[in-house]
Motif scaffolding. Structure first.
Motif, PDB file in Angstrom:
ATOM      1  N   GLY A  60      -6.740 -35.007  20.101  1.00 45.29           N
ATOM      2  CA  GLY A  60      -5.796 -35.717  20.963  1.00 45.29           C
ATOM      3  C   GLY A  60      -6.401 -36.080  22.304  1.00 45.29           C
ATOM      4  N   TYR A  61      -7.571 -36.654  22.280  1.00 45.40           N
ATOM      5  CA  TYR A  61      -8.212 -37.073  23.531  1.00 45.40           C
ATOM      6  C   TYR A  61      -8.998 -38.357  23.298  1.00 45.40           C
ATOM      7  CZ  TYR A  61     -11.460 -33.641  21.394  1.00 45.40           C
ATOM      8  OH  TYR A  61     -12.208 -32.907  20.522  1.00 45.40           O
ATOM      9  N   PRO A  62      -9.363 -39.050  24.384  1.00 47.95           N
ATOM     10  CA  PRO A  62      -9.957 -40.385  24.222  1.00 47.95           C
ATOM     11  C   PRO A  62     -11.368 -40.352  23.631  1.00 47.95           C
ATOM     12  CG  PRO A  62      -9.877 -39.756  26.551  1.00 47.95           C
ATOM     13  CD  PRO A  62      -9.126 -38.710  25.795  1.00 47.95           C
ATOM     14  N   ALA A  63     -11.707 -41.380  22.893  1.00 46.73           N
ATOM     15  CA  ALA A  63     -13.049 -41.515  22.322  1.00 46.73           C
ATOM     16  C   ALA A  63     -14.077 -41.600  23.444  1.00 46.73           C
ATOM     17  CB  ALA A  63     -13.119 -42.762  21.455  1.00 46.73           C
ATOM     18  N   PRO A  64     -15.299 -41.146  23.179  1.00 51.23           N
ATOM     19  CA  PRO A  64     -16.368 -41.231  24.189  1.00 51.23           C
ATOM     20  C   PRO A  64     -16.496 -42.642  24.765  1.00 51.23           C
ATOM     21  CG  PRO A  64     -17.118 -39.948  22.308  1.00 51.23           C
ATOM     22  CD  PRO A  64     -15.757 -40.463  21.953  1.00 51.23           C
ATOM     23  N   SER A  65     -16.334 -43.665  23.925  1.00 50.74           N
ATOM     24  CA  SER A  65     -16.499 -45.043  24.403  1.00 50.74           C
ATOM     25  C   SER A  65     -15.371 -45.461  25.345  1.00 50.74           C
ATOM     26  CB  SER A  65     -16.538 -45.997  23.202  1.00 50.74           C
ATOM     27  OG  SER A  65     -15.306 -45.911  22.498  1.00 50.74           O
ATOM     28  N   ILE A  66     -14.252 -44.745  25.318  1.00 51.02           N
ATOM     29  CA  ILE A  66     -13.097 -45.124  26.148  1.00 51.02           C
ATOM     30  C   ILE A  66     -13.137 -44.432  27.515  1.00 51.02           C
ATOM     31  CG2 ILE A  66     -10.564 -45.190  26.252  1.00 51.02           C
ATOM     32  CD1 ILE A  66     -10.510 -45.160  23.206  1.00 51.02           C
ATOM     33  N   ASP A  77       5.731 -37.458  29.965  1.00 52.41           N
ATOM     34  CA  ASP A  77       5.460 -38.884  29.762  1.00 52.41           C
ATOM     35  C   ASP A  77       3.951 -39.165  29.670  1.00 52.41           C
ATOM     36  OD1 ASP A  77       6.421 -41.532  29.450  1.00 52.41           O
ATOM     37  OD2 ASP A  77       5.956 -41.982  31.545  1.00 52.41           O
ATOM     38  N   ALA A  78       3.226 -38.252  29.033  1.00 50.79           N
ATOM     39  CA  ALA A  78       1.754 -38.384  28.976  1.00 50.79           C
ATOM     40  C   ALA A  78       1.313 -39.706  28.352  1.00 50.79           C
ATOM     41  CB  ALA A  78       1.163 -37.213  28.192  1.00 50.79           C
ATOM     42  N   TYR A  79       2.132 -40.234  27.410  1.00 48.99           N
ATOM     43  CA  TYR A  79       1.706 -41.420  26.648  1.00 48.99           C
ATOM     44  C   TYR A  79       2.464 -42.686  27.025  1.00 48.99           C
ATOM     45  CZ  TYR A  79      -0.135 -37.541  23.987  1.00 48.99           C
ATOM     46  OH  TYR A  79      -0.789 -36.386  23.641  1.00 48.99           O
ATOM     47  N   GLY A  80       3.386 -42.580  27.993  1.00 46.86           N
ATOM     48  CA  GLY A  80       4.326 -43.672  28.281  1.00 46.86           C
ATOM     49  C   GLY A  80       3.676 -45.001  28.638  1.00 46.86           C
ATOM     50  N   GLU A  81       2.505 -44.955  29.267  1.00 44.20           N
ATOM     51  CA  GLU A  81       1.831 -46.205  29.657  1.00 44.20           C
ATOM     52  C   GLU A  81       1.167 -46.881  28.469  1.00 44.20           C
ATOM     53  OE1 GLU A  81       1.832 -47.654  32.586  1.00 44.20           O
ATOM     54  OE2 GLU A  81       1.432 -46.249  34.240  1.00 44.20           O
ATOM     55  N   LEU A  82       0.979 -46.146  27.390  1.00 44.62           N
ATOM     56  CA  LEU A  82       0.202 -46.666  26.258  1.00 44.62           C
ATOM     57  C   LEU A  82       1.110 -47.240  25.168  1.00 44.62           C
ATOM     58  CD1 LEU A  82      -2.528 -43.870  26.036  1.00 44.62           C
ATOM     59  CD2 LEU A  82      -2.687 -46.114  27.146  1.00 44.62           C
ATOM     60  N   TYR A  83       1.949 -48.240  25.542  1.00 43.61           N
ATOM     61  CA  TYR A  83       2.829 -48.890  24.556  1.00 43.61           C
ATOM     62  C   TYR A  83       2.121 -50.095  23.949  1.00 43.61           C
ATOM     63  CZ  TYR A  83       3.671 -51.789  28.687  1.00 43.61           C
ATOM     64  OH  TYR A  83       3.511 -52.585  29.797  1.00 43.61           O
ATOM     65  N   PHE A  84       2.460 -50.390  22.688  1.00 38.35           N
ATOM     66  CA  PHE A  84       1.773 -51.481  21.988  1.00 38.35           C
ATOM     67  C   PHE A  84       2.610 -52.753  21.939  1.00 38.35           C
ATOM     68  CE2 PHE A  84      -0.343 -47.833  19.469  1.00 38.35           C
ATOM     69  CZ  PHE A  84      -1.175 -47.564  20.542  1.00 38.35           C
ATOM     70  N   THR A  85       3.924 -52.655  22.106  1.00 41.79           N
ATOM     71  CA  THR A  85       4.744 -53.876  22.167  1.00 41.79           C
ATOM     72  C   THR A  85       5.584 -53.880  23.445  1.00 41.79           C
ATOM     73  OG1 THR A  85       6.363 -52.796  20.743  1.00 41.79           O
ATOM     74  CG2 THR A  85       4.844 -54.350  19.691  1.00 41.79           C
ATOM     75  N   GLU A  86       6.474 -52.927  23.582  1.00 42.58           N
ATOM     76  CA  GLU A  86       7.409 -52.955  24.706  1.00 42.58           C
ATOM     77  C   GLU A  86       7.303 -51.674  25.512  1.00 42.58           C
ATOM     78  OE1 GLU A  86      12.188 -53.813  25.115  1.00 42.58           O
ATOM     79  OE2 GLU A  86      11.236 -53.697  23.138  1.00 42.58           O
ATOM     80  N   ALA A  87       7.391 -51.799  26.848  1.00 43.84           N
ATOM     81  CA  ALA A  87       7.350 -50.609  27.700  1.00 43.84           C
ATOM     82  C   ALA A  87       8.679 -49.878  27.596  1.00 43.84           C
ATOM     83  CB  ALA A  87       7.096 -51.017  29.146  1.00 43.84           C
ATOM     84  N   ILE A 116      -5.042 -50.322  32.336  1.00 43.96           N
ATOM     85  CA  ILE A 116      -4.035 -49.792  31.405  1.00 43.96           C
ATOM     86  C   ILE A 116      -3.766 -50.815  30.300  1.00 43.96           C
ATOM     87  CG2 ILE A 116      -1.676 -48.961  31.153  1.00 43.96           C
ATOM     88  CD1 ILE A 116      -1.827 -47.977  34.056  1.00 43.96           C
ATOM     89  N   ALA A 117      -3.703 -52.110  30.678  1.00 41.19           N
ATOM     90  CA  ALA A 117      -3.487 -53.160  29.675  1.00 41.19           C
ATOM     91  C   ALA A 117      -4.636 -53.156  28.663  1.00 41.19           C
ATOM     92  CB  ALA A 117      -3.367 -54.518  30.358  1.00 41.19           C
ATOM     93  N   GLU A 118      -5.843 -52.958  29.157  1.00 39.22           N
ATOM     94  CA  GLU A 118      -7.001 -52.908  28.264  1.00 39.22           C
ATOM     95  C   GLU A 118      -6.898 -51.713  27.311  1.00 39.22           C
ATOM     96  OE1 GLU A 118     -10.598 -52.333  30.499  1.00 39.22           O
ATOM     97  OE2 GLU A 118     -11.913 -52.730  28.784  1.00 39.22           O
ATOM     98  N   LEU A 119      -6.482 -50.566  27.873  1.00 41.89           N
ATOM     99  CA  LEU A 119      -6.332 -49.379  27.028  1.00 41.89           C
ATOM    100  C   LEU A 119      -5.282 -49.605  25.937  1.00 41.89           C
ATOM    101  CD1 LEU A 119      -6.486 -46.571  29.745  1.00 41.89           C
ATOM    102  CD2 LEU A 119      -8.182 -46.995  27.954  1.00 41.89           C
TER     103      LEU A 119
END
Lengths: 394, 394
Positions: B32-38, B206-216, B287-290
């Protein structure tokens, strides 16, 4: 809303009241941290760069990295060199020794648990202990630190009267904060004997132990046959406090429980950075260098004090650490502080080092760790003038 | 030796049992953590170098630095952009949201305080809560997250029977860990209404709240008129977890007390480093890029799953975050794990996300945050084969 214990804690003064409200150009004789010139800024920066080149994202993830994990071995090796049995005891890296004090208090204390402290003692430890207990007993100290004779009397008296007995003593045996004094070996042995006789634990804060100017004091932990000493180490004074790296060394049963309550609240990145730094340098040499630096600083401050302070002002020359504890007969140091700050010099008023402010009104703590040596004489001169002006004829 | 509360805590399983024992070449679908490239390793390294050139020793001292202090403003600005009233509430930076969960639990809970959690929920939050209470109630969830209808029934029933009422609900309303699902707006309003009616507090993770794929999704805190929501934010998923930077936003009375128990147990250096990094970059753009990166990763994982998983295996496609929660009918995922690890793929078994392991035996959590996209199909193929082989005919 809060638990009963927290409601009790909130009755005490909020933490941080001891911090003088200084301006930028103030001569910071209050500051218990290393001077800018002593902090290895460039080395630490380089260490991090190299670390991230080699280990890439790993020190930035949750689970540490090879370097971060190697810190424990480095610390344990140093503990062994200083005579501490790391096979019998477990060492856990913490977010500064402050986290270790907090966690030890959290797992051992309820509000009626009796905890003994030296009078005076480190104000931030007092603040933390007050979050967990209402039953703090202050033990007198003298020029050799904690009076174990007085401690024995207090314990004997309590036992005779069938009063509840203390569970824990918090102590800074070497280069005490704020007094600068060091407990002699005989008193250390006496203290350990009392701990065994009266079944209390000793929380040994050794933040300054490596910074001796003549002789290395033996840690209580290295004399601890009974497993009663919970040893706290720190890199705050020998590298930099903002890294928040400390450790606790004690019997596994206790440290395992500290670990459970600590969970992952440590600092994988700064731990890896510190380990990388310690691998780059010769740690033993660096500590020796720090001893020379701080000894020179102490000498400069004490010379300035000897030259300028009024005759009635006195202090015990510290043989290590950061601090000089200054007795100012007839002068209320808390009342004098605003004038000192206005005149461009800071100190910590003595009262803050006494539980509930019950003592130390005619004392102040000076630190020789931070201020430029070239400014020390000026700082002391300002203070000496103020002390002369504030002194009430008795 | 330990307090009665700690003795109770020690009766529960030690933390960390959920962590699979992986080898280096494992396809880490558990992570549950970001890839090295991220992880912006080079940017963070540069940020620290520049920071130390400008601010020298200051971020390495106790008391923070101008940059470290500016982090609070950056975070509060982002909170305001997301509709949270930062005038009415106070924000405190913490050592990850993990420290905030720990401190909130410490100041609010005694062992009989009733705390509600979602079933399933974040296993590390469960571990922390178990350190402070014996009275956890698990509330059912469905494909839209917490069932507020079930919650209402449970509360009503308890009230009718004059049972003690819950004080706190811990919830991850957006892109839940482990289920990936998101609470719809109507349920959010219903939940807040129940909190008001039954006088409980809501701990919103809200650890994941910024990482939405369609709607915030709207945070609960932005809908909180009654001051009942304690909001937890984190930079672990949008920068890097090893920095240990999170925050709590709630009414000042509560945050002041969190602050007292936190004392100086935060990270001046990493806070300054993060602030320097956020000043260097365009945070909103990043954040948009993520979001784009993680959406692509989710798509890759879901496509592989759709192609390879047996028909009876099912999941709810997550609309943000890191995780897919996979139902494996007839397969005990805890029993299957050693074979998966032996075959080079990891996951977290579903049971770990249920209080006391009471549920989730036929579920597992996959993460699309860490594994190389090129390896996802292979990881899923191995899992699909094992699931076919482990399935008990019913």
């Amino acid at each position: 809303m809060f638990t009963p214990s927290v409601r009790e804690a909130l009755k005490y003064e909020a933490p941080g009241a001891w911090m003088p409200n200084i301006t930028n150009d103030c001569i910071r004789l209050h500051a218990g941290y290393p001077a800018p010139s002593i902090v290895p800024v460039a080395e630490l920066s380089k260490s991090l760069q190299e670390l991230l080149e080699v280990e890439r994202d790993r020190p930035l993830q949750y689970s540490g990295s090879p370097r971060a994990n190697s810190l424990l071995t480095l610390v344990e090796t140093r503990m062994q060199q200083r005579g501490i049995d790391t096979n019998r005891n477990r060492t856990l890296i913490t977010a500064g020794s402050a986290q270790a004090i907090d966690l030890v208090a959290q797992i051992l204390l309820t509000r009626d648990t009796i905890v003994m402290v030296e009078a005076p003692t480190y104000m931030e430890a007092l603040e933390t202990l007050r979050n967990y207990t209402d039953a703090i007993i202050s033990i007198p100290t003298d020029k050799d630190g904690l009076s174990t004779v007085e401690l024995a009397k207090i314990l004997e008296e309590r036992a005779l009267q069938n009063l509840p007995m203390p569970k824990l003593l918090y102590t800074i045996p070497s280069f005490h904060n704020p007094t600068g004094v060091t407990l002699p070996l005989e008193r250390r042995r006496h203290l350990l004997q009392l701990a065994e006789e009266y079944h209390f634990l000793i929380l040994e804060d050794d933040a300054y132990g490596e910074l001796y100017f003549t002789e290395a004091p033996r840690t209580l932990k290295s004399l601890d046959e009974d497993g009663r000493v919970i040893y706290l180490g720190s890199l705050s004074k020998v590298i930099a406090p903002g890294l928040r790296v400390g450790w606790v060394t004690a019997l596994p049963k206790l440290v395992d429980t500290v670990d459970r309550f600590k969970k992952d609240l440590s600092h994988p990145l700064t731990e890896a950075m510190v380990a990388a730094y310690l691998h780059r340098i010769d740690w033993i040499n660096r500590i020796a260098e720090l001893r020379r630096i701080y000894r020179g600083r102490r000498d400069t401050l004490l010379q300035a004090m000897a030259k300028t302070m009024p005759d009635e002002v006195s202090w015990v020359p510290p043989d290590g650490g950061y601090f000089v504890w200054v007795h100012t007969p007839g002068v209320d140091t808390l009342k004098m502080l605003p004038a000192a700050l206005e005149n461009g010099v800071s100190y910590v008023a003595g009262q803050h080092f006494y539980d509930l402010g019950r003592g130390g009104t005619q004392y102040l703590r000076l630190s020789f760790s931070y201020v430029d040596e070239s400014e020390m004489a000026e700082g002391v001169r300002i203070l000496a003038t103020l002390i002369r002006g504030s002194s009430n004829p008795r």
